[in-house]
Motif scaffolding. Structure first.
Motif, PDB file in Angstrom:
ATOM      1  N   VAL A 158       0.808  -1.213   0.000  1.00 33.95           N
ATOM      2  CA  VAL A 158       0.000   0.000   0.000  1.00 33.95           C
ATOM      3  C   VAL A 158       0.844   1.268   0.000  1.00 33.95           C
ATOM      4  O   VAL A 158       0.354   2.348  -0.340  1.00 33.95           O
ATOM      5  CB  VAL A 158      -0.978   0.015   1.195  1.00 33.95           C
ATOM      6  CG1 VAL A 158      -1.994  -1.090   1.058  1.00 33.95           C
ATOM      7  CG2 VAL A 158      -0.235  -0.088   2.513  1.00 33.95           C
ATOM      8  N   PRO A 201      -7.097  -9.256   4.870  1.00 34.56           N
ATOM      9  CA  PRO A 201      -7.253  -7.852   5.294  1.00 34.56           C
ATOM     10  C   PRO A 201      -6.277  -6.909   4.595  1.00 34.56           C
ATOM     11  O   PRO A 201      -6.615  -5.747   4.325  1.00 34.56           O
ATOM     12  CB  PRO A 201      -6.976  -7.907   6.805  1.00 34.56           C
ATOM     13  CG  PRO A 201      -7.184  -9.333   7.191  1.00 34.56           C
ATOM     14  CD  PRO A 201      -6.760 -10.133   6.011  1.00 34.56           C
ATOM     15  N   ARG A 205      -7.363  -3.755   2.057  1.00 34.08           N
ATOM     16  CA  ARG A 205      -6.865  -2.391   2.198  1.00 34.08           C
ATOM     17  C   ARG A 205      -6.203  -1.925   0.900  1.00 34.08           C
ATOM     18  O   ARG A 205      -6.355  -0.761   0.488  1.00 34.08           O
ATOM     19  CB  ARG A 205      -5.866  -2.302   3.348  1.00 34.08           C
ATOM     20  CG  ARG A 205      -5.292  -0.894   3.490  1.00 34.08           C
ATOM     21  CD  ARG A 205      -4.350  -0.754   4.653  1.00 34.08           C
ATOM     22  NE  ARG A 205      -3.685   0.535   4.619  1.00 34.08           N
ATOM     23  CZ  ARG A 205      -2.765   0.925   5.486  1.00 34.08           C
ATOM     24  NH1 ARG A 205      -2.400   0.124   6.479  1.00 34.08           N
ATOM     25  NH2 ARG A 205      -2.202   2.112   5.388  1.00 34.08           N
ATOM     26  N   ARG A 208      -8.858  -0.908  -1.566  1.00 36.91           N
ATOM     27  CA  ARG A 208      -9.442   0.388  -1.174  1.00 36.91           C
ATOM     28  C   ARG A 208      -8.481   1.543  -1.476  1.00 36.91           C
ATOM     29  O   ARG A 208      -8.908   2.632  -1.894  1.00 36.91           O
ATOM     30  CB  ARG A 208      -9.804   0.382   0.310  1.00 36.91           C
ATOM     31  CG  ARG A 208     -10.990  -0.497   0.658  1.00 36.91           C
ATOM     32  CD  ARG A 208     -11.414  -0.335   2.110  1.00 36.91           C
ATOM     33  NE  ARG A 208     -12.527  -1.216   2.444  1.00 36.91           N
ATOM     34  CZ  ARG A 208     -13.793  -0.950   2.177  1.00 36.91           C
ATOM     35  NH1 ARG A 208     -14.112   0.200   1.596  1.00 36.91           N
ATOM     36  NH2 ARG A 208     -14.749  -1.805   2.510  1.00 36.91           N
ATOM     37  N   THR A 209      -7.203   1.297  -1.270  1.00 39.84           N
ATOM     38  CA  THR A 209      -6.197   2.339  -1.525  1.00 39.84           C
ATOM     39  C   THR A 209      -6.166   2.717  -2.999  1.00 39.84           C
ATOM     40  O   THR A 209      -6.132   3.899  -3.361  1.00 39.84           O
ATOM     41  CB  THR A 209      -4.807   1.847  -1.078  1.00 39.84           C
ATOM     42  OG1 THR A 209      -4.828   1.612   0.332  1.00 39.84           O
ATOM     43  CG2 THR A 209      -3.737   2.876  -1.399  1.00 39.84           C
ATOM     44  N   ALA A 237     -14.992  -3.163  -1.270  1.00 38.57           N
ATOM     45  CA  ALA A 237     -13.753  -2.384  -1.278  1.00 38.57           C
ATOM     46  C   ALA A 237     -13.508  -1.692  -2.607  1.00 38.57           C
ATOM     47  O   ALA A 237     -12.685  -0.775  -2.688  1.00 38.57           O
ATOM     48  CB  ALA A 237     -12.567  -3.298  -0.946  1.00 38.57           C
TER      49      ALA A 237
END
Length: 266
Positions: A158, A201, A205, A208-209, A237
């Motif tokens: 990320v 998880p 993320r 979503r990023t 997401a």
């Protein structure tokens, strides 16, 4: 319903998975990552952990020419939407692999694998930077025929993802594949990758990023999917499609089960 794909390297040649799932109903079956020449894996390649599977496959594959003669014809005969995952030591090397694949009958698209951890140690092009990723994508687009789609796999880091995803999107591709395995090691210290429930998880993320960075760009989520709830989580997401990977190595019927669950809950 969110489109389902088999993740790279998790469906064998297709023959192994066919008794457990209708491959023709998938949005895509992604092959193991192909290189120009064959690659041999290490002696110890896979081990279980509490969080999933630790694999040190080192991109073991038969080479693109062997794939074209021994594996793709069967997939094409079955009518499977086949995506060839590709990698190489340089943009020119990647282009050479794609050039071999470009006119092969039965191929739906290319998945450019830029999500390999520590690419230098595996003698692969480093696509973890915006410049490196863009160079590889340009090399593929220069020779990719119009009838083949291009997905670019970027992994789940990320910290780098927003800039790399933006660079690739600006060059152009049909979708970004986000998530997947994380850096790990076998008990003997061999560099490896962790896949399975523990990475879910992190992959969510990552999706979503990238969705925040590219609100409209098509995204494919991958990493730790084992249930219909996991698929829906990726959809929430921001992913429009999902790849199922290491769950199939534990339970080859997982794809059929997930599909049935999604249909019942739709």
């Amino acid at each position: 319903m969110i489109a389902l794909h088999v993740a790279a390297g998790c469906g064998g040649t297709g023959r192994e998975l066919a008794p457990y799932a209708d491959l023709t109903a998938l949005a895509g079956f992604v092959t193991r990552t192909l290189t120009l020449d064959p690659r041999r894996g290490g002696r110890l390649r896979i081990a279980e952990s509490r969080g999933g599977l630790v694999r040190a496959h080192q991109l073991q594959n038969p080479g693109v020419d062997r794939f074209l003669t021994a594996e793709l014809p069967w997939l094409a005969q079955q009518g499977v939407a086949t995506w060839a995952s590709v990698a190489g030591s340089s943009p020119a090397d990647i282009a050479a692999v794609v050039r071999r694949l470009a006119t092969a009958p039965g191929l739906s698209g290319i998945e450019l694998n830029l999500a390999v951890d520590d690419a230098a140690s595996q003698r692969l092009h480093d696509g973890s930077t915006p410049r490196g990723a863009a160079e590889a994508v340009r090399a593929v687009l220069d020779i990719l025929p119009d009838n083949l789609a291009l997905h670019v796999k970027l992994g789940a880091d990320v910290r780098r993802l927003p800039a790399v995803a933006r660079a690739v999107a600006e060059v152009g591709c049909d979708a970004l594949v986000i998530g997947g395995a994380l850096p790990a090691a076998l008990d003997n210290g061999t560099p490896a990758e962790l896949s399975g429930p523990a990475v879910l998880p992190v992959a969510l993320r990552a999706v979503r990023t990238v969705r925040a960075e590219l609100p409209e760009f098509p995204l494919v989520g991958v990493g730790g999917v084992a249930t219909a709830a996991d698929v829906r989580a990726f959809g929430a997401a921001g992913a429009g499609a999902v790849q199922v990977g290491s769950a199939l190595l534990h339970d080859p019927s997982a794809l059929a089960r997930i599909t049935s669950e999604l249909e019942e809950q739709s």
